[in-house]
Design an enzyme around this catalytic site. Sequence first.
Site, short mmCIF file in Angstrom:
data_model
loop_
_atom_site.label_atom_id
_atom_site.label_comp_id
_atom_site.label_asym_id
_atom_site.label_seq_id
_atom_site.Cartn_x
_atom_site.Cartn_y
_atom_site.Cartn_z
N ASP A 39 -46.82 -92.21 41.52
CA ASP A 39 -45.87 -92.76 40.55
C ASP A 39 -44.71 -93.46 41.24
OD1 ASP A 39 -46.86 -92.38 37.91
OD2 ASP A 39 -46.66 -90.23 38.23
N HIS A 52 -52.14 -84.41 34.02
CA HIS A 52 -53.25 -85.36 34.01
C HIS A 52 -54.61 -84.66 33.97
CE1 HIS A 52 -50.62 -88.76 34.63
NE2 HIS A 52 -50.10 -88.22 35.70
N ARG A 54 -48.62 -77.48 37.13
CA ARG A 54 -47.87 -78.71 36.93
C ARG A 54 -47.91 -78.97 35.43
NH1 ARG A 54 -47.98 -84.57 38.80
NH2 ARG A 54 -50.19 -84.64 38.37
N GLU A 109 -40.33 -89.11 41.32
CA GLU A 109 -41.35 -90.15 41.22
C GLU A 109 -40.86 -91.40 40.49
OE1 GLU A 109 -44.93 -88.14 39.91
OE2 GLU A 109 -43.91 -87.05 38.35
C1 3PY Z 1 -48.07 -88.71 41.88
O1 3PY Z 1 -48.45 -89.06 43.01
O2 3PY Z 1 -47.42 -89.45 41.13
C2 3PY Z 1 -48.37 -87.39 41.39
O3 3PY Z 1 -47.91 -87.01 40.35
C3 3PY Z 1 -49.29 -86.54 42.22
O4 3PY Z 1 -50.08 -85.77 41.41
MG MG Z 2 -46.96 -88.45 39.19
#
Ligand code: 3PY
Ligand code: MG
Length: 254
Positions: free
Chosen positions: A173, A48, A72, A147
Site C-alpha cells: 500500500d 484481505h 490483522r 501504509e
Molecule cells: C501491504 O503491503 O500493504 C500490506 O498490507 C501487507 O499485507
Molecule cells: Mg496494506
Amino acid sequence: MTGASGKALSRLGAGETVFALWLSLGSPQLAELAAELDADAIVFDLQHGCWDRPGLSAAIALAMRGATPLVRVAANRPDLIGQALDLGAGGVIVPLVDSAEEAAAAVAAAHYPPFGCRSGGGMRPLADFDGYLAASRHGTLVSVMIETREALRNIAAIAAVPGVDLVFIGPGDLALALAEDADMTLERAIGLVLAACDGAGKACGIFTGSAEAARERAGQGFRFVVASDDIRLAREGLREALAAARATGSAVAS
Ligand code: 3PY
Ligand code: MG
C-alpha cells in the site's frame, strides 16, 4: 486462556526478531500445519483474507499450540479489534493507521478500562476472566500499520504513542501511495519509518513475502518479518508441480 501473545511479545521485548507466517486462505488445517513449525507468530489476515469467524476461532486455537496468533483486522474499529481478541488472538495488527489519534484509538480498543474501552466477553477470555484480565494489560500485542503518505508525515507521533508495541510497514500500500511522488521512493520512506521507530524506542516490522526478503529485512533491523504466506506458497507450489509434471510428460513422450 491467557498470555496468548507471549512468544511474539517476549521476543520483541528481548530485542529479537519475530519470524511470522501469514495465513489468508481461511483454512484451520493450514493453521494446524503452521503451528507445528515453531513460528514466533501466525497472522490471520481479515483485511484481505478469506476467514469466517468459526474458522478463525478454530484456527486461533490450533495456532496457539505453537505460536502467537495475531489477527490483522479489517479496519481500525473497536468492534473488530475486540472480536479478534475475544477469539483468543494474542494481539492485533491494525491497517491504515494515519495519525497518533488513530493509533491511540487502536490501543484503547485492545485494552479494558481504565486503560481502554474493550468490552469484557468471549468464550476464551471468560474461561478465567480474572487471569485473562491481569495478563491482558501487558500481554496484548498492538501493532499499527504504516501504509499511507499521511502516516509517513505523522510517523514520529504514531511511533511515540504509548501501548503501540510494533509499527508495521505495509510496503504494498505504501508503494501505491507513493507511486506519483517524485520526491520519495519506497525504500527511502521505509528507512524513515525505521529511523522514527528507533528514535521512539519502538520495534519496527515490515511485510515480506519470502524467506530471502524476510532475512534481508531482519538484517536491516526490522523486528517483525513474514517468512511467507499461504497464497503465495500455494500458488508457487502448484505452479511448480504442474510445470514439473508437464516437463516429465514431454520427456516421456519424446
Ligand atoms: C501491504 O503491503 O500493504 C500490506 O498490507 C501487507 O499485507
Ligand atoms: Mg496494506
